[in-house]
Structure formats: structure tokens, C-alpha cells
Design an enzyme around this catalytic site. Structure first.
Site, PDB file in Angstrom:
ATOM      1  N   ALA A  65       1.125  -2.891 -18.915  1.00 17.29           N
ATOM      2  CA  ALA A  65       1.373  -3.831 -20.001  1.00 17.29           C
ATOM      3  C   ALA A  65       2.353  -4.879 -19.483  1.00 17.29           C
ATOM      4  CB  ALA A  65       1.958  -3.088 -21.184  1.00 17.29           C
ATOM      5  N   GLY A 109      -0.300   0.809 -18.444  1.00 17.94           N
ATOM      6  CA  GLY A 109      -1.458   0.413 -19.242  1.00 17.94           C
ATOM      7  C   GLY A 109      -2.687   0.143 -18.380  1.00 17.94           C
ATOM      8  N   GLU A 132       6.025   4.253 -16.677  1.00 15.04           N
ATOM      9  CA  GLU A 132       6.764   3.763 -17.850  1.00 15.04           C
ATOM     10  C   GLU A 132       8.144   4.392 -17.964  1.00 15.04           C
ATOM     11  OE1 GLU A 132       3.576   4.736 -17.838  1.00 15.04           O
ATOM     12  OE2 GLU A 132       2.354   3.512 -19.207  1.00 15.04           O
TER      13      GLU A 132
HETATM   14  N1  DAK Z   1       4.365  -6.995 -16.370  1.00 15.88           N
HETATM   15  C1  DAK Z   1       4.703  -8.285 -16.110  1.00 15.88           C
HETATM   16  N2  DAK Z   1       4.726  -8.823 -14.871  1.00 15.88           N
HETATM   17  C2  DAK Z   1       4.423  -8.016 -13.845  1.00 15.88           C
HETATM   18  C3  DAK Z   1       4.068  -6.653 -14.046  1.00 15.88           C
HETATM   19  C4  DAK Z   1       4.042  -6.147 -15.373  1.00 15.88           C
HETATM   20  N3  DAK Z   1       3.685  -4.882 -15.673  1.00 15.88           N
HETATM   21  N4  DAK Z   1       3.831  -6.099 -12.821  1.00 15.88           N
HETATM   22  C5  DAK Z   1       4.014  -7.098 -11.920  1.00 15.88           C
HETATM   23  N5  DAK Z   1       4.363  -8.229 -12.536  1.00 15.88           N
HETATM   24  C6  DAK Z   1       4.674  -9.533 -11.909  1.00 15.88           C
HETATM   25  C7  DAK Z   1       6.026  -9.504 -11.217  1.00 15.88           C
HETATM   26  O1  DAK Z   1       7.065  -9.741 -12.163  1.00 15.88           O
HETATM   27  C8  DAK Z   1       5.877 -10.645 -10.221  1.00 15.88           C
HETATM   28  O2  DAK Z   1       6.034 -11.850 -10.921  1.00 15.88           O
HETATM   29  P1  DAK Z   1       6.987 -13.034 -10.316  1.00 15.88           P
HETATM   30  O3  DAK Z   1       8.306 -12.420 -10.111  1.00 15.88           O
HETATM   31  O4  DAK Z   1       6.302 -13.407  -9.016  1.00 15.88           O
HETATM   32  O5  DAK Z   1       6.922 -14.120 -11.365  1.00 15.88           O
HETATM   33  C9  DAK Z   1       4.407 -10.551  -9.822  1.00 15.88           C
HETATM   34  O6  DAK Z   1       3.767  -9.807 -10.864  1.00 15.88           O
HETATM   35  C10 DAK Z   1       4.188  -9.788  -8.499  1.00 15.88           C
HETATM   36  O7  DAK Z   1       4.847  -8.545  -8.611  1.00 15.88           O
HETATM   37  P2  DAK Z   1       5.872  -8.008  -7.508  1.00 15.88           P
HETATM   38  O8  DAK Z   1       6.582  -9.150  -6.847  1.00 15.88           O
HETATM   39  O9  DAK Z   1       6.698  -6.953  -8.164  1.00 15.88           O
HETATM   40  O10 DAK Z   1       4.852  -7.366  -6.449  1.00 15.88           O
HETATM   41  P3  DAK Z   1       5.101  -6.157  -5.458  1.00 15.88           P
HETATM   42  O11 DAK Z   1       3.944  -6.131  -4.549  1.00 15.88           O
HETATM   43  O12 DAK Z   1       6.482  -6.258  -4.848  1.00 15.88           O
HETATM   44  O13 DAK Z   1       5.113  -4.850  -6.384  1.00 15.88           O
HETATM   45  C11 DAK Z   1       4.259  -3.406  -8.169  1.00 15.88           C
HETATM   46  C12 DAK Z   1       3.934  -4.468  -7.063  1.00 15.88           C
HETATM   47  C13 DAK Z   1       2.991  -3.161  -8.972  1.00 15.88           C
HETATM   48  C14 DAK Z   1       4.696  -2.090  -7.498  1.00 15.88           C
HETATM   49  C15 DAK Z   1       5.422  -3.947  -9.050  1.00 15.88           C
HETATM   50  O14 DAK Z   1       5.071  -5.269  -9.495  1.00 15.88           O
HETATM   51  C16 DAK Z   1       5.675  -3.093 -10.271  1.00 15.88           C
HETATM   52  O15 DAK Z   1       6.339  -2.051 -10.179  1.00 15.88           O
HETATM   53  N6  DAK Z   1       5.214  -3.552 -11.447  1.00 15.88           N
HETATM   54  C17 DAK Z   1       5.476  -2.879 -12.701  1.00 15.88           C
HETATM   55  C18 DAK Z   1       4.623  -1.662 -12.819  1.00 15.88           C
HETATM   56  C19 DAK Z   1       4.921  -0.924 -14.134  1.00 15.88           C
HETATM   57  O16 DAK Z   1       6.083  -0.528 -14.377  1.00 15.88           O
HETATM   58  N7  DAK Z   1       3.912  -0.769 -14.991  1.00 15.88           N
HETATM   59  C20 DAK Z   1       4.048  -0.154 -16.265  1.00 15.88           C
HETATM   60  C21 DAK Z   1       4.320  -1.234 -17.264  1.00 15.88           C
HETATM   61  S1  DAK Z   1       4.718  -0.560 -18.851  1.00 15.88           S
HETATM   62  C22 DAK Z   1       2.602   0.922 -25.829  1.00 15.88           C
HETATM   63  C23 DAK Z   1       1.435   1.119 -25.189  1.00 15.88           C
HETATM   64  C24 DAK Z   1       1.335   0.954 -23.826  1.00 15.88           C
HETATM   65  C25 DAK Z   1       2.434   0.586 -23.102  1.00 15.88           C
HETATM   66  C26 DAK Z   1       3.598   0.369 -23.765  1.00 15.88           C
HETATM   67  C27 DAK Z   1       3.712   0.531 -25.113  1.00 15.88           C
HETATM   68  N8  DAK Z   1       2.722   1.114 -27.267  1.00 15.88           N
HETATM   69  C28 DAK Z   1       1.573   1.779 -27.934  1.00 15.88           C
HETATM   70  C29 DAK Z   1       3.792   0.673 -28.008  1.00 15.88           C
HETATM   71  C30 DAK Z   1       2.299   0.425 -21.691  1.00 15.88           C
HETATM   72  C31 DAK Z   1       3.371   0.179 -20.951  1.00 15.88           C
HETATM   73  C32 DAK Z   1       3.253  -0.211 -19.561  1.00 15.88           C
HETATM   74  O17 DAK Z   1       2.188  -0.307 -18.988  1.00 15.88           O
END
Ligand code: DAK
Length: 258
Positions: A65, A109, A132
Site C-alpha cells: 500500500a 498489499g 507491515e
Molecule cells: N509506498 C510508497 N512509496 C514506496 C513504497 C510504498 N509501499 N515502496 C517503495 N516506494 C517508493 C520509495 O519511497 C521510493 O520513492 P522515492 O524516494 O524515489 O520518491 C521509490 O519507491 C523506490 O523505492 P526505494 O528507493 O526504497 O527502492 P529500494 O530498491 O532501495 O528498496 C523496497 C525497495 C521494496 C525494499 C523498499 O522500497 C521498501 O521497503 N518499500 C516498502 C515496502 C513495505 O513496507 N510494504 C508494505 C507497505 S504497508 C489496510 C490494508 C492493507 C494495508 C494497510 C492497511 N487496512 C485494511 C486499513 C497494507 C499495508 C502495506 O502494504
């Protein structure tokens, strides 16, 4: 309808939907989720489409997400708008088969979106995870529920509590993905699977999808009864007569979805 965050292409009875927010690794913001659900519903209603493939980029299927969009929301907002209920409900209502073709990151997500599809074909670069916990939240679209059914409690707890990623090989061993292929062959393999599905009777395909999905909701005996009744009902179709006659006559079946 014109989309900005996804690309849709329909060819040879297969709709290919590509998530397309490369700058954010296909993070699922409200616009992308809305467009994706609309595209899936359009493909479901389009007589030319018999199977759907959902894919991302080489680097990311979807990195979860959109954290930027979510980060400042309050409880009242996420509860009030029932955040992400829509994506679950609208995707599980799609009757045509959906194959997730996953390369690179499928996190949070993104992993949950892949699990909402009917099966996952992964490239050897795929990485699955429910990180998450690192953000001070838990999974919200099935990461504690569907993942547990796919891979069992121990591995699901490991993924959800440590936030570690699973590579493609581990994901296949654990039963999360149906097959792993070299990254360059991912779309070719997914398209070939989709075309095999497209050759079948769409009535039978929908019935098979329904029956497999009931296995998540019913006891074993109720599920087997449901399956047997659906099997019986297939004998009311012309496609059952054609399929069996074609086998006996040693020729290719010509299904007419009747
Ligand atoms: N959201 C927004 N931007 C993201 C992102 C994300 N999930 N993942 C990556 N990006 C963006 C980064 O901010 C960066 O943007 P800039 O800084 O260049 O503007 C760009 O994508 C490239 O990312 P990185 O520079 O970080 O790239 P790397 O190769 O160094 O790392 C990575 C790749 C995938 C390991 C890293 O980006 C990462 O850890 N990303 C976050 C992964 C994560 O934590 N995903 C879970 C998100 S939370 C709900 C239902 C569902 C959910 C929540 C609530 N309810 C029912 C209420 C779901 C929640 C989630 O999915």
C-alpha cells in the site's frame, strides 16, 4: 476507460493488466486500486476476454500500500472509509480466472494482491513479504489470513512477525506460488497458461474456480458435496457433450460456452 496507473491490453482472449507506477514501485494508492478494480470488472464483462493476467514491472509487482498516502490518516478515516475493503471484495467477485505474474517485490498489499488472484506464477527474482510490522501496523488485506492458509502457521508467523522476505524458490516450496520461471520468460509462461485456460469452456472454467474457492469456506464434506453437485450440473451443458465426444472421436473439442 483511460487509465493513468495501469496499462491494459487485450489480445487473443487474454487481458493483460500491468501495474504502472514505476516511481513508487507500483505502490497501491487509491487511484491505482480504483483503476485496477475497474479494469478487472471491465475484463470480466468483456466477451472477448477469457482469462486475465495481472503483472507489474521487473523490479516490483507492487511494494505494498502507498505508505505516503496512508501515513497521516487517522483511525476515524481508515475505519470510516473502510480502507481496502473494496479491493478485496471487488477482486473476489471477478468470475474469470486471474493469474498473477510476479517479478521483483510483492510486499504487504502487493503480496496480498497476488494472493487475491487465482494462482501465482513467479519469476526467479520474486520476493514476497508482509513487512507491515516494520511500519507499526499489521497486514490488512489478507496477509495474516490467506498467507496462513497458503504456507501454514509457522511460516506465516515468521513472515508477519519478522517482516522478512521469501524468495521465489522458498515461495514455491511453501505452496504460495504454482511455478517459478526465469524472469525473461515470466510473461511468456503466464500468457501460455492463460491461453490454455482460454481454450476451455468458460462455463466449466467459472465452475472450477468457484469449486476451488469454496474449499476455503466450507468443511471438507460440504465442499465435496458442492463439488459433486456442480459436476452433476455440468451434464446439462453442451460443452460436456462436446468435450467427451471430442475425446472419443480423437479430435480437439470445440467449446461454445453453452
Ligand atoms: N509506498 C510508497 N512509496 C514506496 C513504497 C510504498 N509501499 N515502496 C517503495 N516506494 C517508493 C520509495 O519511497 C521510493 O520513492 P522515492 O524516494 O524515489 O520518491 C521509490 O519507491 C523506490 O523505492 P526505494 O528507493 O526504497 O527502492 P529500494 O530498491 O532501495 O528498496 C523496497 C525497495 C521494496 C525494499 C523498499 O522500497 C521498501 O521497503 N518499500 C516498502 C515496502 C513495505 O513496507 N510494504 C508494505 C507497505 S504497508 C489496510 C490494508 C492493507 C494495508 C494497510 C492497511 N487496512 C485494511 C486499513 C497494507 C499495508 C502495506 O502494504
Amino acid at each position: 476507460m483511460a487509465f493513468e496507473t495501469i496499462i491494459v491490453d487485450v489480445e487473443d482472449h487474454v487481458a493483460l493488466i500491468k501495474l504502472n507506477r514505476p516511481d513508487a514501485l507500483n505502490a497501491l494508492n487509491a487511484q491505482l486500486v480504483g483503476e485496477l478494480c475497474t479494469a478487472l470488472e471491465e475484463a470480466d464483462a468483456n466477451d472477448k476476454v477469457r482469462c486475465i493476467i495481472l503483472t507489474g514491472s521487473d523490479k516490483a509487482f507492487a511494494a505494498g500500500a502507498d505508505i505516503k498516502e496512508m501515513s497521516t490518516k487517522s483511525f476515524v478515516e481508515v475505519y470510516g472509509e473502510n480502507l481496502f475493503a473494496m479491493v478485496n471484495d471487488r477482486i473476489i467477485a471477478i468470475r474469470k480466472p486471474i493469474i498473477a505474474a510476479v517479478s521483483g517485490y510483492a510486499l504487504g498489499g502487493g503480496c496480498e494482491l497476488a494472493m487475491l488472484c487465482d494462482f501465482i506464477i513467479a519469476s526467479d527474482t520474486a520476493k514476497f513479504g508482509q513487512p507491515e510490522i516494520n511500519l507499526g501496523v499489521i497486514a490488512g488485506i489478507g496477509g495474516t489470513q490467506r498467507l496462513t492458509r497458503f504456507v501454514g502457521k509457522s511460516k506465516s508467523m515468521d513472515m508477519n512477525l519478522t517482516g522478512r522476505f521469501m524468495n521465489a524458490e522458498e515461495a514455491e516450496r511453501a505452496g504460495l506460488v504454482s511455478r517459478v520461471v526465469p524472469a525473461k520468460k515470466l510473461l511468456e509462461e503466464a500468457t501460455s497458461a492463460a491461453q490454455k485456460i482460454a481454450e476451455k469452456s468458460s462455463l466449466t472454467t467459472a465452475a472450477a474456480k468457484e469449486a476451488v474457492n469454496r474449499s476455503y469456506e466450507l468443511t471438507l464434506n460440504e465442499g465435496i458435496l458442492f463439488e459433486r453437485r456442480v459436476f452433476h450440473s455440468m451434464f446439462a451443458t453442451e460443452d460436456q457433450k462436446e468435450g467427451m465426444a471430442a475425446f472419443l472421436e480423437k479430435r480437439q473439442a470445440q467449446f461454445r460456452d453453452k
